[in-house]
Design a protein around this motif. Sequence first.
Motif, PDB file in Angstrom:
ATOM      1  N   ILE A 131       0.836  -1.205   0.000  1.00  0.00           N
ATOM      2  CA  ILE A 131       0.000   0.000   0.000  1.00  0.00           C
ATOM      3  C   ILE A 131       0.870   1.254   0.000  1.00  0.00           C
ATOM      4  N   GLU A 132       2.021   1.191   0.676  1.00  0.00           N
ATOM      5  CA  GLU A 132       2.946   2.333   0.661  1.00  0.00           C
ATOM      6  C   GLU A 132       3.460   2.596  -0.761  1.00  0.00           C
ATOM      7  N   VAL A 133       3.805   1.499  -1.473  1.00  0.00           N
ATOM      8  CA  VAL A 133       4.262   1.618  -2.869  1.00  0.00           C
ATOM      9  C   VAL A 133       3.130   2.162  -3.744  1.00  0.00           C
ATOM     10  N   LEU A 134       1.914   1.654  -3.531  1.00  0.00           N
ATOM     11  CA  LEU A 134       0.738   2.152  -4.251  1.00  0.00           C
ATOM     12  C   LEU A 134       0.573   3.648  -4.030  1.00  0.00           C
ATOM     13  N   TYR A 135       0.634   4.089  -2.787  1.00  0.00           N
ATOM     14  CA  TYR A 135       0.449   5.498  -2.435  1.00  0.00           C
ATOM     15  C   TYR A 135       1.519   6.362  -3.121  1.00  0.00           C
ATOM     16  N   LYS A 136       2.761   5.917  -3.038  1.00  0.00           N
ATOM     17  CA  LYS A 136       3.882   6.675  -3.635  1.00  0.00           C
ATOM     18  C   LYS A 136       3.719   6.774  -5.150  1.00  0.00           C
ATOM     19  N   THR A 137       3.318   5.669  -5.788  1.00  0.00           N
ATOM     20  CA  THR A 137       3.119   5.639  -7.246  1.00  0.00           C
ATOM     21  C   THR A 137       2.008   6.597  -7.666  1.00  0.00           C
ATOM     22  N   LEU A 138       0.895   6.573  -6.925  1.00  0.00           N
ATOM     23  CA  LEU A 138      -0.240   7.434  -7.262  1.00  0.00           C
ATOM     24  C   LEU A 138       0.086   8.909  -7.063  1.00  0.00           C
ATOM     25  N   ILE A 139       0.848   9.233  -6.022  1.00  0.00           N
ATOM     26  CA  ILE A 139       1.274  10.622  -5.783  1.00  0.00           C
ATOM     27  C   ILE A 139       2.088  11.128  -6.971  1.00  0.00           C
ATOM     28  N   GLU A 140       3.034  10.290  -7.445  1.00  0.00           N
ATOM     29  CA  GLU A 140       3.880  10.668  -8.588  1.00  0.00           C
ATOM     30  C   GLU A 140       3.038  10.875  -9.845  1.00  0.00           C
ATOM     31  N   ILE A 141       2.088   9.966 -10.107  1.00  0.00           N
ATOM     32  CA  ILE A 141       1.238  10.071 -11.312  1.00  0.00           C
ATOM     33  C   ILE A 141       0.386  11.331 -11.259  1.00  0.00           C
ATOM     34  N   LEU A 142      -0.239  11.602 -10.119  1.00  0.00           N
ATOM     35  CA  LEU A 142      -1.111  12.776  -9.978  1.00  0.00           C
ATOM     36  C   LEU A 142      -0.327  14.073 -10.083  1.00  0.00           C
ATOM     37  N   ASN A 143       0.909  14.094  -9.597  1.00  0.00           N
ATOM     38  CA  ASN A 143       1.744  15.297  -9.685  1.00  0.00           C
ATOM     39  C   ASN A 143       2.249  15.548 -11.105  1.00  0.00           C
ATOM     40  N   GLU A 144       2.515  14.465 -11.850  1.00  0.00           N
ATOM     41  CA  GLU A 144       3.088  14.587 -13.194  1.00  0.00           C
ATOM     42  C   GLU A 144       2.029  14.731 -14.289  1.00  0.00           C
ATOM     43  N   ASN A 145       0.790  14.286 -14.048  1.00  0.00           N
ATOM     44  CA  ASN A 145      -0.260  14.313 -15.076  1.00  0.00           C
ATOM     45  C   ASN A 145      -1.444  15.154 -14.593  1.00  0.00           C
ATOM     46  N   GLU A 146      -1.567  16.339 -15.178  1.00  0.00           N
ATOM     47  CA  GLU A 146      -2.664  17.230 -14.773  1.00  0.00           C
ATOM     48  C   GLU A 146      -4.018  16.724 -15.262  1.00  0.00           C
ATOM     49  N   ASN A 147      -4.004  15.912 -16.325  1.00  0.00           N
ATOM     50  CA  ASN A 147      -5.265  15.415 -16.897  1.00  0.00           C
ATOM     51  C   ASN A 147      -5.822  14.202 -16.148  1.00  0.00           C
ATOM     52  N   ILE A 148      -5.088  13.717 -15.122  1.00  0.00           N
ATOM     53  CA  ILE A 148      -5.562  12.571 -14.329  1.00  0.00           C
ATOM     54  C   ILE A 148      -5.985  13.064 -12.946  1.00  0.00           C
ATOM     55  N   ALA A 149      -7.237  12.786 -12.596  1.00  0.00           N
ATOM     56  CA  ALA A 149      -7.788  13.155 -11.288  1.00  0.00           C
ATOM     57  C   ALA A 149      -7.966  11.886 -10.443  1.00  0.00           C
ATOM     58  N   PRO A 150      -8.144  12.008  -9.115  1.00  0.00           N
ATOM     59  CA  PRO A 150      -8.313  10.819  -8.269  1.00  0.00           C
ATOM     60  C   PRO A 150      -9.433   9.888  -8.721  1.00  0.00           C
ATOM     61  N   HIS A 151     -10.569  10.456  -9.233  1.00  0.00           N
ATOM     62  CA  HIS A 151     -11.672   9.575  -9.637  1.00  0.00           C
ATOM     63  C   HIS A 151     -11.389   8.810 -10.927  1.00  0.00           C
ATOM     64  N   ASP A 152     -10.251   9.108 -11.577  1.00  0.00           N
ATOM     65  CA  ASP A 152      -9.835   8.349 -12.770  1.00  0.00           C
ATOM     66  C   ASP A 152      -9.075   7.080 -12.389  1.00  0.00           C
ATOM     67  N   ILE A 153      -8.868   6.893 -11.093  1.00  0.00           N
ATOM     68  CA  ILE A 153      -8.042   5.772 -10.609  1.00  0.00           C
ATOM     69  C   ILE A 153      -8.908   4.807  -9.798  1.00  0.00           C
TER      70      ILE A 153
END
Length: 867
Positions: A131-153
């Motif tokens: 879950i820690e790896v999941l959290y870290k991965t999602l933080i990186e994706i959300l910071n790098e991609n403005e077109n991706i929002a939390p509800h897209d995941i």
Amino acid sequence: MNPSYIEIFHEISIYTDVYFLYLTTYKNNIIVSNINSLNNKLSDLTLKNNFNNTLEELWGKYDYTYLFFIKKLKNIKINSYFDKYNTNNLLNNIKNNILNFKKNKKSSKKTLNPKDNSISINICYSKQHEIEVLYKTLIEILNENENIAPHDIVVTSFSLNNYITCINSVFKLKNKKEKISFYISNQTHKSSQKILYLFNKILNLSNIRFNNEEILELLNIPTIAKNFNISEEEINILYSWVESTNIRWGVNEKHKNDLYCLKINQNTWFYGIDKLLLSYATNEKNKIWNHILSCTSIDFSKSELIGKLSNVINILNKWRLKLSISKKIKYWRSLFKCFINDFFQEQTELDTMLKIINKNWIKMIDEIILSEYPNKISINILQKNFLYITNYTSNQKFKVGAINFCHPSLICYIPFKIIYIIGLGYKELPQNNDIDNFNLLKKYPSITDINVDDTTYYLFLQNFISAKEYFYMSYIGYSLKNESKIYPCKLIEQLITYITLYFCFKGDEKLKIENNRKKISHHLFKIHKKEHLYNILNIQKIEHTKKNQVKNIHKMFFKNIISLKNIKINHFSINLKNLIAFWQHPIRYFFNFTLNTKFIIKKKLSVTEPFFIDQLENFKISNLLLENMINKKDIKNILKQIELSGTIPYKGFGEIALTKKCKEIKEIANIINQYRILPKTKDFSIKIEKYYIKGTLTEIQNTGLLRWKTSSINYSDRISLWLEHLVYCILGGIGESRIIGNKKQIFAFRSIPHIVAYNYLLAYIKGYIDGIKNPLLLIKSGAAWLDKVYDIKNHCIHKNKNIKQEAYKILCNKWIGNSYIKGEKEDVYIQKIISKLDVKKICNISKKWLTPLLMYKKINEKKIKYI
């Protein structure tokens, strides 16, 4: 959809048009498939269980079942609408391959871009780390991609419940900048869950036998305990009362008769309460009045608890009677209100939730009333319907504006930009039943038979197809014990194999499959280091001095435990009882005495009437009978007490069991009385070098010490008798010490000279002193080995290889156990010390300490069986 519904709709289509929206990942399934070939595939046993070799067919087997029923219909028109996935990456290329799949179609390998990260597999160390790896991965994706929002995941898992604690601990951060909104599907409000759980339990009362565990489990629910004013301490008292009164099941004799059993009061709740009332009235054990036996001593302070228990059983019985009769629907309307009145008298904090649930219950009943259904309805039907409404229709599946966690089945081809599947270890997926070899459905398959693997493949395929941009997976790849490698589930293995066969990096077209697999695996698999992300983000920094203080406290604590310096042990004054207790089980004594630790295993209550005499009860009954027979007392009253205690089978069967038991005990008593003549008791205190041994020797005969037991003689009995025999010989005794057991067993020691006994006892005292500091690995398995391998005639170890091999086999059997007797490896104390069986060490220790017992063992005596 249930396939039978398709046939129903087909019948309806005679009168009106029916439209099916059928979602599939296979373009050619609908258009090309031939119904006859498909029918042959699904009906033939070999083809059904070994349907294919390719990934597309393997993952698409589930589709074929529905396809069969659709193609079977007559006069149908099929319109197909498929779009190609345009983005050129690994994820979409595989999706296009599945979409355009045709059997036996050859295709060349496609080039894989080294920067392509549309598919990724993360290897972690634990669920928390995952879950820690999941959290870290999602933080990186959300910071790098403005077109991706939390509800897209969407994060899915086949074992989501095992991850809920970890998800909450990692995602509920105090740092607002790093916080991500998340929602776990199918998680109802805790208060609502508690109420519905209890309501379901109460509605089920008409279907249960009122087993002791079922009722005590209800009392363990805090809501009920609070409502009936029963404390946690009182619940523990109730457990002991239920055990002592032998309450098994049934409210009373009428309830038993309703369940087509004998109309008897024995082992019922009301009969047990009568026993408790008599126990309170007499405040004495084993008193008989009006065919009721008092079972325990109850003082005035606990008298109120009997009334509370009686009140609980009366209310539960009232509900059982109310729910066991079918009624017209209008009579069920006020049921939930009655439930509130009986079980939530003072529950102010749950009032709001109770009103909401009551409103839903009334709404459901009113809807049924509107249908004007004339017949009586069973509570079981209403229970199922209400639980369906509360569990399935009211729960929100997805939350807008948040990362959603759910089971893979909820995706159902809904497109999301990122889909992340956690928990894809080989043990995490749903498993086939172990008894499939005995399953006749496997031998005579039907088209609609449910296959766990097919369902899992299909759900994984749905998730894979629904991922628009990224498809991530993770699993625990290393053991927590020794960090050995753990393999992923077959889904990941199948996907990697497929990518290896149809994709490669530029210039690797002619590379061998094994080498291509290594390169692709190196690209897709991400091994993550052991990091604790939540420690950095969630825990405030502690001052350096405070950290040192905590470290020092820990150091001092463990130093004191390990070094044993602070444990007060009087080495010079030893009680014989303690010495015997140590040598009977040195490892347990080390935990109990040195570490002051006891592992209490809660006894499981017996939930059925006694069809045979329980092992513990058998021990108690045997000792009670033997004591009275040795002292030549009348046992009629004792037999009556045993009969009324409820521990033996009812009537004739119990009488037969008791008669047999009396005969066995009489035989032991006769042998004992041959040796037992004017027994004496002696208190002693002797000095062995600097040690003082004190205690009491009982049953001293002119011929030596006499001991007895009602069961077989074991290692503990022999070592106990040996130590007492040594003391007896030191005190000047010249006789033989013996113990008499079941089936004419006798184990006896010859007389030992004073100086020899003195030296042996000194050795055992020194062994005791060392054993309370460091655990001594003297176990029964080693004793069993020595019994076999020791040559009692020549007083040495057998050199015969066959005997040695048999001895080691006996040791292993004693250690492992079997389906009837638990092995020593199951001993909770031994488990803490011995992780791996060291046979050589155990044999050497047994040889050192137990050889004297066999050296001085008496082997010949007339008419008596010696062991």
